[in-house]
Motif scaffolding. Structure first.
Motif, short mmCIF file in Angstrom:
data_model
loop_
_atom_site.label_atom_id
_atom_site.label_comp_id
_atom_site.label_asym_id
_atom_site.label_seq_id
_atom_site.Cartn_x
_atom_site.Cartn_y
_atom_site.Cartn_z
N HIS A 178 77.29 52.55 43.73
CA HIS A 178 76.14 53.45 43.62
C HIS A 178 76.17 54.20 42.30
O HIS A 178 76.29 55.43 42.25
CB HIS A 178 76.11 54.43 44.81
CG HIS A 178 74.74 54.94 45.08
ND1 HIS A 178 74.40 56.25 44.98
CD2 HIS A 178 73.61 54.28 45.39
CE1 HIS A 178 73.11 56.39 45.24
NE2 HIS A 178 72.61 55.21 45.50
N GLY A 179 76.06 53.44 41.22
CA GLY A 179 75.96 54.07 39.91
C GLY A 179 77.15 54.95 39.58
O GLY A 179 78.25 54.77 40.10
N THR A 180 76.89 55.93 38.70
CA THR A 180 77.99 56.79 38.26
C THR A 180 78.04 58.05 39.12
O THR A 180 77.86 59.16 38.64
CB THR A 180 77.82 57.15 36.77
OG1 THR A 180 77.47 55.96 36.07
CG2 THR A 180 79.10 57.68 36.17
N ASN A 181 78.28 57.83 40.41
CA ASN A 181 78.41 58.97 41.33
C ASN A 181 79.71 59.72 41.02
O ASN A 181 80.51 59.28 40.19
CB ASN A 181 78.39 58.46 42.77
CG ASN A 181 79.44 57.40 42.97
OD1 ASN A 181 80.60 57.69 43.20
ND2 ASN A 181 79.06 56.14 42.81
N ALA A 182 79.94 60.83 41.74
CA ALA A 182 81.07 61.72 41.37
C ALA A 182 82.43 60.99 41.41
O ALA A 182 83.25 61.15 40.50
CB ALA A 182 81.09 62.93 42.31
N SER A 183 82.66 60.18 42.44
CA SER A 183 83.99 59.53 42.51
C SER A 183 84.11 58.41 41.48
O SER A 183 85.18 58.21 40.90
CB SER A 183 84.25 59.00 43.93
OG SER A 183 83.22 58.14 44.34
N THR A 184 83.02 57.69 41.23
CA THR A 184 83.06 56.63 40.21
C THR A 184 83.29 57.26 38.84
O THR A 184 84.09 56.77 38.04
CB THR A 184 81.75 55.82 40.23
OG1 THR A 184 81.62 55.25 41.53
CG2 THR A 184 81.77 54.71 39.19
N PHE A 185 82.61 58.35 38.58
CA PHE A 185 82.80 59.05 37.31
C PHE A 185 84.26 59.49 37.17
O PHE A 185 84.87 59.36 36.11
CB PHE A 185 81.84 60.24 37.20
CG PHE A 185 81.95 60.98 35.91
CD1 PHE A 185 81.64 60.35 34.71
CD2 PHE A 185 82.37 62.29 35.86
CE1 PHE A 185 81.76 61.02 33.48
CE2 PHE A 185 82.49 62.98 34.66
CZ PHE A 185 82.18 62.33 33.47
N VAL A 205 86.81 58.57 34.14
CA VAL A 205 87.53 59.55 33.30
C VAL A 205 89.00 59.16 33.23
O VAL A 205 89.61 59.15 32.16
CB VAL A 205 87.37 60.99 33.87
CG1 VAL A 205 88.27 61.96 33.13
CG2 VAL A 205 85.91 61.44 33.78
N VAL A 206 89.58 58.81 34.37
CA VAL A 206 91.01 58.49 34.40
C VAL A 206 91.29 57.20 33.63
O VAL A 206 92.16 57.16 32.77
CB VAL A 206 91.52 58.38 35.86
CG1 VAL A 206 92.98 57.96 35.89
CG2 VAL A 206 91.35 59.71 36.58
N ILE A 207 90.50 56.15 33.87
CA ILE A 207 90.79 54.87 33.20
C ILE A 207 90.52 54.99 31.70
O ILE A 207 91.14 54.31 30.88
CB ILE A 207 90.03 53.69 33.85
CG1 ILE A 207 90.79 52.37 33.63
CG2 ILE A 207 88.63 53.52 33.31
CD1 ILE A 207 92.06 52.22 34.39
N SER A 208 89.60 55.88 31.30
CA SER A 208 89.25 56.00 29.88
C SER A 208 90.41 56.56 29.06
O SER A 208 90.43 56.45 27.84
CB SER A 208 88.00 56.86 29.68
OG SER A 208 88.32 58.24 29.69
N THR A 209 91.40 57.16 29.72
CA THR A 209 92.59 57.62 28.99
C THR A 209 93.57 56.46 28.80
O THR A 209 94.68 56.66 28.29
CB THR A 209 93.32 58.75 29.75
OG1 THR A 209 93.92 58.19 30.92
CG2 THR A 209 92.39 59.88 30.14
N LEU A 210 93.20 55.27 29.27
CA LEU A 210 94.07 54.09 29.31
C LEU A 210 95.25 54.31 30.27
O LEU A 210 96.34 53.79 30.06
CB LEU A 210 94.54 53.65 27.92
CG LEU A 210 93.40 53.27 26.96
CD1 LEU A 210 93.96 52.76 25.64
CD2 LEU A 210 92.48 52.22 27.58
N SER A 211 94.97 55.07 31.31
CA SER A 211 95.90 55.18 32.44
C SER A 211 95.86 53.83 33.18
O SER A 211 95.68 52.81 32.54
CB SER A 211 95.45 56.36 33.31
OG SER A 211 96.25 56.48 34.44
N ASP A 212 95.97 53.81 34.48
CA ASP A 212 95.99 52.51 35.17
C ASP A 212 95.06 52.53 36.38
O ASP A 212 94.61 53.58 36.80
CB ASP A 212 97.42 52.20 35.63
CG ASP A 212 97.84 53.14 36.75
OD1 ASP A 212 97.86 52.72 37.91
OD2 ASP A 212 98.13 54.32 36.47
N MET A 213 94.76 51.33 36.91
CA MET A 213 93.79 51.20 38.00
C MET A 213 94.22 51.99 39.25
O MET A 213 93.39 52.59 39.93
CB MET A 213 93.64 49.72 38.40
CG MET A 213 93.04 48.85 37.33
SD MET A 213 91.30 49.19 37.03
CE MET A 213 90.54 48.04 38.12
#
Ligand code: CMC
Length: 380
Positions: free
Chosen positions: A189-196, A200-208
């Motif tokens: 469902h798009g960029t809802n709060a949990s998807t966002f 944010v977490v993956i954009s730091t190059l953290s992990d899945m």
């Protein structure tokens, strides 16, 4: 760009934070599509596994592609022994969403590819996450009830296998299909709060795994995925059809939010709620829960009359609560079920983000004082 030149957008309601080819939402007209296909058509014709392929690959699979994904998922249904051992240590009165968040994070400990942020390993991690999340939810539920944890059955699809692991009985075809439809409707469902949050977490190059654990934390809030539980609590609290009018009017007069209504994006009826309403009516009749459906329908009528003109309509959580109740699920498993489905969306969006990554790091408008002298602690 200075802070003054940036736009302050409270709640990011008017900010586009990502590009995606997965789901399209037209909130004004109540439209939701997965890769261009209307959600109603997918709910009627697709399966959760096929919709997963669609969301991850941008096209419907042919038979052999679908068989390939189904086989990959089924091979990953079982949990590592270490995760089962960990679940057995959880307090039996813990909230299932906390248990799920902890166990999903722990999957990283058992995956040698956990920190390899490349497309192949991330697809494999996504398959593991979608395949194993139902096993975690079921294992914790069995553990807290003092029952044996049940091994998955890889002859079953994700929905039926979940009900099998939860209840230790093979579900009827109707029950399995009902859950499968709910999973399709909640998958993305798009960029809802949990998807966002996951982005944010993956954009730091953290992990899945870290991203998914964070997303589960965001989903559990009552303004997001926790609302389905809130709907069921409200229906139980009201108790019967003859009490609905007074209860809802009182809540509105108190300015309480009615759980399962309103949406940040939809200002028309959430199309998932439209589908679920008809679907729920059938399953409520089949399982002797007509009174719940009648109460829900009456709440919808009152809300339409009182606040419909303000764009506050039922959302996906409103009728899914009754559906889950009809499937015999405990109330506090409703949000974990949302997480089982949304794991597809979260992982898919994270893979999209990594394909063209930029660290997500908004600014904030500082509204505190400046130039304040430091006062020694003895003088305060
Ligand atoms: N019942 C009564 N009034 C409502 C409701 C509701 N469910 N939802 C919004 N309003 C009113 C709200 O009181 C406010 O009124 P006023 O302008 O007089 O202060 C106005 O509508 C705007 O509400 P908001 O909360 O500022 O709007 P938002 O876009 O930030 O919130 C929402 C969207 C989903 C958080 C909100 O509608 C809500 O809290 N709904 C109940 C919880 C719920 O069902 N959540 C599930 C969302 S769908 C599943 C998912 O994707 O997670």
């Amino acid at each position: 760009m200075t802070v003054d030149e940036k736009i302050f957008d409270k709640g990011l309601a008017n900010t586009i934070a990502a590009e995606s080819s997965m789901s399209y939402i037209d909130g004004a007209n109540g439209i939701l599509e997965y890769v261009g296909i209307d959600i109603d058509s997918l709910a009627r014709n697709s399966t959760f596994e096929e919709s997963t392929y669609l969301l991850w690959n941008g096209t419907l699979p042919n038979q052999s592609q679908l068989n390939g994904l189904v086989d990959d998922l089924r091979e990953e249904y079982a949990l590592p022994g270490g995760v089962i051992d960990l679940i057995r240590t959880f307090p039996t009165d813990a909230a299932p969403m906390h248990a799920l968040q902890t166990a999903v994070a722990s999957l990283a400990l058992h995956d040698p590819e956990a920190d390899v942020n490349e497309p192949g390993p991330n697809v494999r991690k996504s398959i593991k996450l979608v395949a194993k999340t139902p096993a975690i939810v079921a294992a914790f539920d069995r553990h807290r009830k003092g029952l044996d944890i049940i091994e998955p059955d890889s002859s079953l699809d994700i929905a039926s296998n979940f009900l099998w692991m939860l209840n230790g009985e093979k579900p009827t075809e109707t029950m399995g299909k009902a859950l499968d439809v709910c999973l399709i409707l909640h998958a993305d469902h798009g960029t809802n709060a949990s998807t966002f949050t996951s982005l944010v977490v993956i954009s730091t190059l953290s992990d899945m795994y870290s991203s998914m654990a964070a997303a589960i934390g965001a989903l559990r809030g009552p303004l997001h995925g926790g609302a389905n539980e809130g709907v069921m609590r409200m229906l139980e609290e009201i108790g019967s059809l003859d009490k609905v009018d007074a209860a809802i009017e009182q809540k509105l007069a108190n300015k309480d939010k009615i759980m399962g209504f309103g949406h940040r994006v939809y200002k028309a009826v959430d199309p998932r709620a439209t589908y679920l309403k008809t679907f729920t009516k059938g399953i409520a009749e089949d399982t002797g829960n007509q009174s719940l459906y009648e109460m829900s329908s009456r709440i919808e009528d009152i809300m339409n009359e009182k606040v419909g003109s303000r764009g506050i309509y039922p959302n996906v959580d409103f009728y899914s609560a009754t559906t889950y109740h009809c499937l015999g699920l405990d109330l506090d498993l409703f949000t974990p079920l949302f997480a089982i489905a949304r794991m597809v969306g979260w992982t898919g969006h994270c893979m999209e983000q990594l394909a063209d990554n930029k660290l997500i790091r908004p600014g904030s408008a500082y509204i505190g004082p400046h130039g304040v002298d430091y006062t020694p602690i003895s003088d305060r």
